[in-house]
Design a protein around this motif. Structure first.
Motif, PDB file in Angstrom:
ATOM      1  N   GLU A   1       0.853  -1.199   0.000  1.00  0.00           N
ATOM      2  CA  GLU A   1       0.000   0.000   0.000  1.00  0.00           C
ATOM      3  C   GLU A   1       0.883   1.241   0.000  1.00  0.00           C
ATOM      4  O   GLU A   1       1.850   1.313   0.763  1.00  0.00           O
TER       5      GLU A   1
ATOM      6  N   ASN B   1       3.161   2.565   2.729  1.00  0.00           N
ATOM      7  CA  ASN B   1       2.481   2.520   4.021  1.00  0.00           C
ATOM      8  C   ASN B   1       2.720   1.177   4.692  1.00  0.00           C
ATOM      9  O   ASN B   1       3.394   1.087   5.703  1.00  0.00           O
ATOM     10  N   GLU B   2       2.203   0.117   4.109  1.00  0.00           N
ATOM     11  CA  GLU B   2       2.397  -1.206   4.706  1.00  0.00           C
ATOM     12  C   GLU B   2       2.248  -2.251   3.618  1.00  0.00           C
ATOM     13  O   GLU B   2       1.876  -1.937   2.484  1.00  0.00           O
TER      14      GLU B   2
HETATM   15 MG    MG Z   1      -3.605  -0.595   5.359  1.00  0.00          MG
END
Ligand code: MG
Ligand code: ATP
Length: 404
Positions: free
Chosen positions: A273, A285-286
């Protein structure tokens, strides 16, 4: 010894063939976890002609309900793990909080993709961010908070921020938005003073995710970046092709996801992400070591789904680049839709929604609807992005999902 056993199949595991380890049965693919991702994995594996087995503690899990075999035990139960290994020829996972130790133990018996070490990185936000950085991929400025001293030493520049538990967060759970130091201290206490990361709160112009599949031979294929809209920390709408993303940004996000997978030695499907910032910069993000909610559209809008690529990667079959054949919009169907304005239970208007062109309904077979619970998704495919969006807005209005 473990290394030798983890060597991948010299030849692919072919559907319908006798198992090399147990010739009394056909080749069987196993999955740790029985949620909706496991269910869609089972559907894809069975469509290709494989037998399947699921390990999940819940007797009525969405994947267990549709699998040939279902081992109902806890993820670290020695007997359950042995039974799963006996029943299958290769194993994957459908959610990242399966203990990495369970995957490592299974790897002593069968090929496991992705491996426990790669999953362990994805389970810990601090390890994940360190891996992004080591792969040359920027992430939001952050600080690790494990002690009172680290809490006190947080730089002012990280506030306002978002405090996230390092482990076990999902769908916005385990996260608190904090404006100042007092709120930060209170939030850390509220989260039980477990290890956390504090991230600077960034102004997001857009959110996108990229799904890649990587084979044991290092082949990497990818889906086009997906545009994601979150509400209350939960994915609400995915649009493909992603609006608001330039070809250069799409290429950069894809290259970053490929590097992250390669530097993990990853085998399987991985989702990364990203945040798109106002100046156009991309920030990771992750990541999730499995198919992702934002890739569910691929079942209906691509010529190979993320779940088929998960099957192919674990079975050692060729990975062919998937092609988006229809622009689409995916709407998540949360349990909220099963309640009317005054809280009475209802069945959403499926017949009305299915009367729309290009509507593909997927329900996960969960018995009880709860607010915020992912009950299914609806993908709208169309000949153009504009038409997909217009029809998806109609479906949203019929179901009671806010316009986007
Ligand atoms: Mg997430
Ligand atoms: P999931 O596992 O469902 O993707 P999660 O609980 O792991 O979610 P995150 O992905 O970290 O949580 O955050 C959820 C959402 O919160 C993000 O998609 C984004 O909309 C917002 N968010 C998270 N971190 C930041 C940040 N540093 N700045 C601004 N917004 C953020």
């Amino acid at each position: 010894m473990a290394d030798r056993i983890q060597i991948r199949h010299a030849t692919p595991l072919l559907p319908g063939e006798r198992s090399a380890t147990d010739p009394s049965r056909a080749v069987t693919l196993g999955v740790m976890g029985g949620g909706q991702l496991g269910r869609m994995f089972v559907h894809a594996a069975q469509a290709l002609g494989y037998r399947t087995a699921v390990l999940d503690p819940d007797a009525t899990s969405p994947a267990g309900l549709v699998s040939h075999a279902h081992v109902h035990t806890a993820y670290l139960d020695a007997d359950g793990l042995a039974r799963l290994a006996d029943a299958v020829d290769a194993i994957t996972t459908e959610f990242e909080n399966v203990p990495a130790e369970a995957l490592r133990r299974l790897a002593e018996r069968r090929p496991v993709a992705p491996g426990g070490d790669a999953v362990a990185v994805c389970q810990d936000r601090a390890a994940e961010k360190a891996h992004f950085t080591a792969s040359g991929v920027p992430c939001a400025p952050y600080a690790l908070i494990e002690t009172e001293a680290q809490l006190a030493a947080v730089p002012d520049a990280l506030l306002p921020g978002i405090l996230k538990t390092a482990r076990l967060g999902y769908d916005g759970k385990g996260q608190v938005r904090v404006a100042d130091r007092a709120a930060l201290a209170a939030a850390w206490a509220e989260l039980g003073r477990v290890p956390c990361v504090l991230e600077q709160r960034l102004a997001l112009a857009a959110e996108v995710s990229v799904i890649v599949a990587r084979g044991a031979d290092g082949t990497v294929v990818h889906f086009p970046p997906q545009g994601n809209l979150h509400r209350d920390g939960i994915l609400a709408v995915t649009t493909v092709p992603a609006p608001d993303v330039s070809p250069a940004q799409a290429a950069e996000a894809t290259a970053c996801a490929g590097r992250i997978a390669a530097s993990l030695g990853y085998v399987g499907v991985l989702c990364v992400e990203f945040f798109v910032l106002a100046d156009g910069a991309l920030v990771a993000n992750e990541m999730a070591p499995r198919p992702h909610n934002s890739g569910h559209y691929s079942i209906d809008a691509c010529d190979a789904s993320q779940f088929e690529l998960q099957v192919r990667a674990m079975a050692g079959l060729p990975l062919v680049a998937p092609r988006l054949h229809s622009p689409c919009v995916m709407l998540n169907l949360l349990g909220d839709l099963w309640f009317d304005a005054v809280g009475r239970e209802r069945t959403p208007d499926w017949a009305g929604v299915l009367a729309l062109p290009g509507a593909h309904l997927h329900l996960y077979g969960k018995a009880e609807a709860r607010r915020g619970r992912k009950m299914g998704h609806l993908t709208i495919t169309a000949a153009s992005a504009e038409a997909a969006r217009a029809t998806a807005l109609q479906a949203a209005a019929q179901l009671g999902i806010s316009a986007f």
